[in-house]
Each structure stands twice: as structure tokens, then as C-alpha cells.
Write a protein that holds these residues in place. Structure first.
Motif, PDB file in Angstrom:
ATOM      1  N   LEU A  44       0.811  -1.219   0.000  1.00 28.72           N
ATOM      2  CA  LEU A  44       0.000   0.000   0.000  1.00 28.72           C
ATOM      3  C   LEU A  44       0.843   1.268   0.000  1.00 28.72           C
ATOM      4  O   LEU A  44       0.591   2.196  -0.779  1.00 28.72           O
ATOM      5  N   MET A  45       1.869   1.333   0.859  1.00 22.78           N
ATOM      6  CA  MET A  45       2.581   2.585   1.065  1.00 22.78           C
ATOM      7  C   MET A  45       3.407   3.047  -0.131  1.00 22.78           C
ATOM      8  O   MET A  45       3.368   4.227  -0.481  1.00 22.78           O
ATOM      9  N   PRO A  46       4.183   2.168  -0.792  1.00 22.46           N
ATOM     10  CA  PRO A  46       4.954   2.667  -1.937  1.00 22.46           C
ATOM     11  C   PRO A  46       4.077   3.263  -3.029  1.00 22.46           C
ATOM     12  O   PRO A  46       4.419   4.290  -3.626  1.00 22.46           O
ATOM     13  N   VAL A  47       2.913   2.636  -3.284  1.00 23.04           N
ATOM     14  CA  VAL A  47       2.026   3.114  -4.344  1.00 23.04           C
ATOM     15  C   VAL A  47       1.353   4.422  -3.937  1.00 23.04           C
ATOM     16  O   VAL A  47       1.376   5.419  -4.671  1.00 23.04           O
ATOM     17  N   SER A  48       0.732   4.435  -2.753  1.00 26.36           N
ATOM     18  CA  SER A  48      -0.029   5.620  -2.332  1.00 26.36           C
ATOM     19  C   SER A  48       0.887   6.820  -2.119  1.00 26.36           C
ATOM     20  O   SER A  48       0.578   7.935  -2.564  1.00 26.36           O
ATOM     21  N   ALA A  49       2.024   6.607  -1.440  1.00 24.34           N
ATOM     22  CA  ALA A  49       2.962   7.715  -1.230  1.00 24.34           C
ATOM     23  C   ALA A  49       3.561   8.167  -2.551  1.00 24.34           C
ATOM     24  O   ALA A  49       3.747   9.372  -2.781  1.00 24.34           O
ATOM     25  N   GLY A  50       3.851   7.221  -3.444  1.00 25.59           N
ATOM     26  CA  GLY A  50       4.408   7.567  -4.753  1.00 25.59           C
ATOM     27  C   GLY A  50       3.456   8.403  -5.584  1.00 25.59           C
ATOM     28  O   GLY A  50       3.868   9.382  -6.230  1.00 25.59           O
ATOM     29  N   VAL A  51       2.178   8.039  -5.572  1.00 22.19           N
ATOM     30  CA  VAL A  51       1.174   8.806  -6.323  1.00 22.19           C
ATOM     31  C   VAL A  51       1.070  10.219  -5.770  1.00 22.19           C
ATOM     32  O   VAL A  51       1.007  11.203  -6.527  1.00 22.19           O
ATOM     33  N   TYR A  52       1.052  10.358  -4.432  1.00 14.80           N
ATOM     34  CA  TYR A  52       0.946  11.687  -3.821  1.00 14.80           C
ATOM     35  C   TYR A  52       2.154  12.551  -4.177  1.00 14.80           C
ATOM     36  O   TYR A  52       2.011  13.734  -4.501  1.00 14.80           O
ATOM     37  N   VAL A  53       3.334  11.958  -4.136  1.00 11.58           N
ATOM     38  CA  VAL A  53       4.555  12.692  -4.485  1.00 11.58           C
ATOM     39  C   VAL A  53       4.526  13.135  -5.946  1.00 11.58           C
ATOM     40  O   VAL A  53       4.871  14.282  -6.279  1.00 11.58           O
ATOM     41  N   LEU A  54       4.103  12.256  -6.843  1.00 12.74           N
ATOM     42  CA  LEU A  54       4.076  12.575  -8.271  1.00 12.74           C
ATOM     43  C   LEU A  54       3.086  13.699  -8.582  1.00 12.74           C
ATOM     44  O   LEU A  54       3.398  14.622  -9.347  1.00 12.74           O
ATOM     45  N   PHE A  55       1.898  13.650  -7.992  1.00  9.65           N
ATOM     46  CA  PHE A  55       0.915  14.701  -8.242  1.00  9.65           C
ATOM     47  C   PHE A  55       1.361  16.026  -7.639  1.00  9.65           C
ATOM     48  O   PHE A  55       1.132  17.088  -8.222  1.00  9.65           O
ATOM     49  N   SER A  56       1.992  15.957  -6.471  1.00  2.21           N
ATOM     50  CA  SER A  56       2.523  17.189  -5.873  1.00  2.21           C
ATOM     51  C   SER A  56       3.607  17.788  -6.763  1.00  2.21           C
ATOM     52  O   SER A  56       3.647  19.014  -6.984  1.00  2.21           O
ATOM     53  N   ALA A  57       4.470  16.928  -7.295  1.00  2.00           N
ATOM     54  CA  ALA A  57       5.517  17.392  -8.196  1.00  2.00           C
ATOM     55  C   ALA A  57       4.919  18.006  -9.454  1.00  2.00           C
ATOM     56  O   ALA A  57       5.435  19.000  -9.987  1.00  2.00           O
ATOM     57  N   ALA A  58       3.803  17.436  -9.933  1.00  2.00           N
ATOM     58  CA  ALA A  58       3.142  17.974 -11.124  1.00  2.00           C
ATOM     59  C   ALA A  58       2.654  19.399 -10.875  1.00  2.00           C
ATOM     60  O   ALA A  58       2.766  20.271 -11.750  1.00  2.00           O
ATOM     61  N   VAL A  59       2.113  19.645  -9.690  1.00  3.25           N
ATOM     62  CA  VAL A  59       1.655  20.999  -9.345  1.00  3.25           C
ATOM     63  C   VAL A  59       2.842  21.959  -9.314  1.00  3.25           C
ATOM     64  O   VAL A  59       2.776  23.073  -9.855  1.00  3.25           O
ATOM     65  N   LEU A  60       3.931  21.543  -8.707  1.00  2.00           N
ATOM     66  CA  LEU A  60       5.095  22.427  -8.578  1.00  2.00           C
ATOM     67  C   LEU A  60       5.761  22.689  -9.924  1.00  2.00           C
ATOM     68  O   LEU A  60       6.291  23.779 -10.152  1.00  2.00           O
ATOM     69  N   ILE A  61       5.728  21.711 -10.805  1.00  2.00           N
ATOM     70  CA  ILE A  61       6.260  21.933 -12.162  1.00  2.00           C
ATOM     71  C   ILE A  61       5.403  22.949 -12.897  1.00  2.00           C
ATOM     72  O   ILE A  61       5.909  23.844 -13.589  1.00  2.00           O
ATOM     73  N   ARG A  62       4.093  22.830 -12.733  1.00  4.11           N
ATOM     74  CA  ARG A  62       3.185  23.766 -13.411  1.00  4.11           C
ATOM     75  C   ARG A  62       3.373  25.190 -12.895  1.00  4.11           C
ATOM     76  O   ARG A  62       3.288  26.155 -13.653  1.00  4.11           O
ATOM     77  N   TYR A  63       3.637  25.319 -11.601  1.00  5.09           N
ATOM     78  CA  TYR A  63       3.815  26.645 -10.990  1.00  5.09           C
ATOM     79  C   TYR A  63       5.270  26.836 -10.574  1.00  5.09           C
ATOM     80  O   TYR A  63       5.551  27.408  -9.512  1.00  5.09           O
ATOM     81  N   HIS A  64       6.184  26.403 -11.418  1.00  2.00           N
ATOM     82  CA  HIS A  64       7.600  26.423 -11.067  1.00  2.00           C
ATOM     83  C   HIS A  64       8.133  27.827 -10.757  1.00  2.00           C
ATOM     84  O   HIS A  64       9.060  27.977  -9.965  1.00  2.00           O
ATOM     85  N   SER A  65       7.535  28.838 -11.360  1.00  4.68           N
ATOM     86  CA  SER A  65       8.021  30.200 -11.125  1.00  4.68           C
ATOM     87  C   SER A  65       7.732  30.671  -9.696  1.00  4.68           C
ATOM     88  O   SER A  65       8.326  31.656  -9.234  1.00  4.68           O
ATOM     89  N   ARG A  66       6.818  29.983  -8.986  1.00  6.04           N
ATOM     90  CA  ARG A  66       6.465  30.385  -7.619  1.00  6.04           C
ATOM     91  C   ARG A  66       7.218  29.578  -6.553  1.00  6.04           C
ATOM     92  O   ARG A  66       7.081  29.877  -5.357  1.00  6.04           O
ATOM     93  N   VAL A  67       7.955  28.563  -6.963  1.00  4.20           N
ATOM     94  CA  VAL A  67       8.598  27.673  -5.984  1.00  4.20           C
ATOM     95  C   VAL A  67       9.720  28.391  -5.241  1.00  4.20           C
ATOM     96  O   VAL A  67       9.786  28.346  -4.002  1.00  4.20           O
ATOM     97  N   LEU A  68      10.613  29.059  -5.967  1.00  2.81           N
ATOM     98  CA  LEU A  68      11.720  29.763  -5.314  1.00  2.81           C
ATOM     99  C   LEU A  68      11.221  30.863  -4.385  1.00  2.81           C
ATOM    100  O   LEU A  68      11.706  30.971  -3.240  1.00  2.81           O
ATOM    101  N   PRO A  69      10.248  31.708  -4.788  1.00  2.00           N
ATOM    102  CA  PRO A  69       9.708  32.692  -3.835  1.00  2.00           C
ATOM    103  C   PRO A  69       9.097  32.044  -2.599  1.00  2.00           C
ATOM    104  O   PRO A  69       9.167  32.617  -1.502  1.00  2.00           O
ATOM    105  N   ALA A  70       8.503  30.836  -2.753  1.00  2.00           N
ATOM    106  CA  ALA A  70       7.939  30.142  -1.596  1.00  2.00           C
ATOM    107  C   ALA A  70       9.037  29.756  -0.610  1.00  2.00           C
ATOM    108  O   ALA A  70       8.892  29.928   0.610  1.00  2.00           O
ATOM    109  N   PHE A  71      10.151  29.230  -1.124  1.00  2.00           N
ATOM    110  CA  PHE A  71      11.284  28.898  -0.257  1.00  2.00           C
ATOM    111  C   PHE A  71      11.819  30.155   0.436  1.00  2.00           C
ATOM    112  O   PHE A  71      12.133  30.141   1.636  1.00  2.00           O
ATOM    113  N   GLU A  72      11.938  31.248  -0.313  1.00  2.00           N
ATOM    114  CA  GLU A  72      12.440  32.486   0.264  1.00  2.00           C
ATOM    115  C   GLU A  72      11.546  32.964   1.407  1.00  2.00           C
ATOM    116  O   GLU A  72      12.035  33.429   2.445  1.00  2.00           O
TER     117      GLU A  72
END
Length: 456
Positions: free
Chosen positions: A212-240
Motif C-alpha cells: 500500500l505505502m509505496p504506491v499511495s505515497a508515490g502517487v501523492y509525491v508525483l501529483f505534488s511534483a506535477a503541481v510544482l512543475i506547473r507553478y515552477h516560477s512560484r517555488v523559489l519565492p515560496a522557499f524564500e
């Protein structure tokens, strides 16, 4: 009254103690979580790719290193990674994430210490099961059977509260929101699934967690990464903004961003511990049945779990929220909190698919947490029965009745959580969790010379 006790238990004293313990073991190990990164990564994730993980032994109720890691991740990755991160952001501002990282970085060494001691002092019972965890090193290492029993009672209470009722409540509410199914049918289905897995013992729990865990955690990580790729210009300001809000005085920030360093510190540390559980002793109990391992190897797996849970998954959730809301100004104006805020942000980024992702993740993570906490509770119950035999005569028949009663109580707690409002249970469970830290940390600090550190 309950709220006041909760504030006292989870006040500055416990948070400072947890940080001090992590810092103490960081110094003792020479900063192994940093300078030994390649070592512990190679012994954990790297060993899977190299095919070095030995299989489990169902005959003696043991589990493999990977199964133990998945079971521990099942217990730690849950509502804290979705609802807890959002709550930390709205209560403590973006700076809370920085202190969550600090908590995790230091907590990695606390997790190593408690898991290493758990393996060092574990023993096999009459049926060949490994029995370990804080109860065992409190009794066998510290020679404090009374304190060991106190910890065991707290852990059993926490399993019936935070481990079952709170998680099933989250799963049922999310399921009702998605499907409109009434509470009782939700409760029946969730309880039946949990009891079915729990009835199969440690082998079935570990087997389900492993799948259960590798699949469910992997899916969550991938979708989260998809959001951050789409809004990549906002990632560095978020870290700042995370660093700025954590380290700069409130007067410099001003306006909506002025959450304050103290508030960011408090909520960041508290939510970090709530998510990864380092210092509470639960990781040591979850790893105790691992076969073909050493204290050092299993300690490194515990380090990886804290890293994955908080540094990776919690950070992804936080970045998604900050990128979508626009940072502290958007958080201050936001009318949502918790899982609803996270769901809103994923829906804004990915449409209805994002909402279903977060809701589905909440259900899967909550279910995984329930079965993992039953496993931990069952391990603790065996140690409790062993301690009781110091003062009472507990026959095998009586022990079997107690074991069956615990499974029934656990199933009832899952059902009750699905159909009830749990405001008081949330705080009571958090109190029991917090109290677990005090005897556990006392044992870690006294027995620190028994802990051996790998060489980078």
C-alpha cells in the motif's frame, strides 16, 4: 480542563526536550544525518535496488526490513502530512515549515537512537515473536519495570485514540464528502477492512503496508511534483518566504506576514513531531519484529522514514499550498484550514482530479495508519503482559482472552470514530502521545552509551 492539560503537555518544555534530545544525539553521532547521508541512503533505499533485503519469516512472525519500513511509514504518513501541514501554515505562517525541517533533521537521530535500542534489547516470546520497543529497553536496559508499564498503558491508549478513532474519523468524513454515503455504512466497511488485516497478525499487516505505502505515497509525491512543475516560477519565492518568516523579526515582515518567530517555531516543531513521531518511541516498536538486521541498520531505516515523511512529503504539501495561495498574505486571507485548504489548493491546480487525489490520499493514509497502530498496540500488549507477570500470574488462556479483547476494542474504536464527533478524543490522544515522550527520552539519554553509530 482537557485543553489546559494538552497545552501543558505539548508546551515549550516538551518541545525543548525533544529538540535537545535530537541535538544531543546529533552531536554524539558527529552529525551523521548530514555527513553520513550517502551511508544511510545506501543501507536503506540503495539496499532495495541492490536486492539486499532479506525476506520475512512468517513462521516466527518476523518481517523484512522493507516491510518494517513500510509499516512505520504507514503509521507516520497520514493526516499530519496533509491536514497537519496546512494547520501549521495557517497558525504559524510559512516560517513554521523551516522549524518543521529543523525538528525532522534533529529527530532523525532521535529515531535512530530509539530504534537501535529497540533492536538491541528485544527478545523472542514463547511463540517465537520478537518483542521490542521502549517498554523493553525501559525494563531490560533501564531496569524500571514500573516506568515500562506506564509507557505501555499510554501507548495502548494512544492506539485506541490517535491510532484508530481519530484516523477512522478522518477517513469516514472524507469518504462521506466524496460519495455521500451515510456514517454507519462507512463505519462497517472501514472497520471490517481493518479487522480483517489485523486478524492476520504481523505478517498480514506488514504485507498490506508493503503493497500500500509505496504506491499511495508515490502517487501523492508525483501529483505534488506535477503541481510544482506547473507553478515552477512560484517555488523559489515560496522557499524564500519560508526562510524569511522563520528567521526575520516580525517588525521586518509587517502586515499579513507578521506571524512572529515564536509562533512559527511552536507550530513547526509541534507539527513536525506529530507527523514523524520521532522521540515518542513508536518507531522503535514498529521495527522490533524485523528479521536479519542489526541495531545500526534498523536505526538508519528509521532515519530514512523521518526524512521521507517530513523533509519530503510535508515539504511538498507546504510548497503546493504556498504556490497556490500566494504565500503569507494569501494564507492570512484564506477562510479554509487543514485538509480542506490542501484539497482546495490541489483542486485549483489540477481541477477535480486534484480534489479526488487529496481525498483519496487521506483515506488510504488513514487506513494504513490504523493497521500500523494496531500492529504497534499488539506489540505493546505482549510487553505489557510480560511486565504484569512480575506481579501477577497471567495464564496463557488469560493472555489469549486479553489479546482477543484488544482486537475487539480496537475494532470498536475504529467503528466509533467513524460515527462520532471527536473533538475531545483528538486532544486526549495528543496528551497520551506527548506523555509517551517523557519516559522514552529518559531511557534514551541514560542508555546513550549503548548506542553505536555507523562510520561514514
Amino acid at each position: 480542563m482537557i485543553h489546559q492539560i494538552h497545552s501543558l503537555v505539548w508546551g515549550p518544555g516538551l518541545l525543548t526536550l525533544l529538540l535537545f534530545t535530537g541535538l544531543f544525539f546529533t552531536v554524539r553521532s558527529g552529525g551523521f544525518q548530514f555527513r553520513g547521508f550517502l551511508v544511510w541512503w545506501r543501507f536503506t533505499v540503495g539496499s532495495l535496488f541492490a536486492g539486499q533485503d532479506e525476506g520475512a519469516s512468517p513462521r516466527d512472525h518476523s518481517v523484512s526490513r522493507f516491510q518494517a519500513a513500510c509499516t512505520a511509514l504507514a503509521a507516520t504518513i497520514g493526516t499530519g502530512n496533509i491536514a497537519g501541514v496546512a494547520a501549521a501554515l495557517t497558525a504559524g505562517g510559512p516560517g513554521a515549515i523551516f522549524w518543521m525541517w529543523v525538528s525532522a533533521a534533529l529527530g532523525m537521530m532521535t529515531a535512530y537512537a530509539e530504534t537501535s535500542l529497540g533492536i538491541l534489547y528485544r527478545y523472542r516470546d514463547s511463540e517465537g515473536r520478537w518483542i521490542g520497543g521502549p517498554m523493553v529497553y525501559l525494563s531490560r536496559g533501564l531496569s524500571r519495570p514500573g516506568l515500562s508499564l506506564f509507557y505501555g498503558v499510554l501507548c495502548l491508549l494512544a492506539s485506541l485514540g490517535m491510532g484508530s478513532m481519530v484516523q477512522s474519523n478522518s477517513a469516514a468524513q472524507t469518504l462521506r464528502y466524496l460519495t455521500g454515503i451515510p456514517p454507519v455504512p462507512c463505519a462497517v466497511v472501514i472497520t471490517a477492512l481493518v479487522v480483517f488485516v489485523a486478524w492476520g497478525g504481523s505478517a498480514r499487516v506488514a504485507g498490506v503496508a508493503e503493497r500500500l505505502m509505496p504506491v499511495s505515497a508515490g502517487v501523492y509525491v508525483l501529483f505534488s511534483a506535477a503541481v510544482l512543475i506547473r507553478y515552477h516560477s512560484r517555488v523559489l519565492p515560496a522557499f524564500e518566504e519560508i526562510f524569511r518568516c522563520a528567521l526575520l523579526p516580525r517588525a521586518v515582515l509587517g502586515g499579513a506576514g507578521g506571524y512572529g518567530i515564536a509562533r512559527s517555531f511552536r507550530f513547526g516543531i509541534a507539527r513536525g513531531v506529530f507527523s514523524n513521531e520521532a522521540g515518542l518511541g513508536s518507531l522503535a516498536g514498529l521495527h522490533s519484529a524485523t528479521d536479519h538486521t542489526t541495531p545500526e541498520e534498523q536505526g538508519m531505516w528509521a532515519m530514512f522514514e523521518v526524512f521521507f515523511d517530513t523533509i519530503l512529503v510535508c515539504t511538498l504539501t507546504a510548497l503546493v499550498i504556498l504556490c497556490i495561495t500566494g504565500g503569507s498574505g494569501g494564507l492570512a486571507a484564506c477562510r479554509w484550514d487543514g485538509a480542506v485548504l490542501t484539497a482546495y489548493c490541489f483542486q485549483e491546480a489540477l481541477g477535480m482530479a486534484g480534489q479526488y487525489l487529496v481525498s483519496g490520499s487521506m483515506i488510504v493514509f488513514a487506513f494504513a495508519t490504523m493497521i500500523a497502530w494496531y500492529y504497534l498496540g499488539r506489540q505493546t500488549l505482549e510487553a505489557v503482559l510480560k511486565q504484569l507477570q512480575r506481579w501477577l500470574t497471567v495464564s496463557e488462556e488469560t493472555g489469549n482472552m486479553i489479546r482477543k479483547a484488544y482486537l475487539i476494542c480496537y475494532g470498536y474504536a475504529v467503528f466509533l470514530g467513524c460515527v462520532s464527533s471527536l473533538t475531545a478524543v483528538w486532544e486526549l490522544s495528543d496528551i497520551w502521545n506527548g506523555l509517551m515522550a517523557f519516559p522514552n527520552i529518559a531511557a534514551l539519554l541514560v542508555l546513550h552509551k549503548k548506542i553505536h553509530w555507523p562510520h561514514p
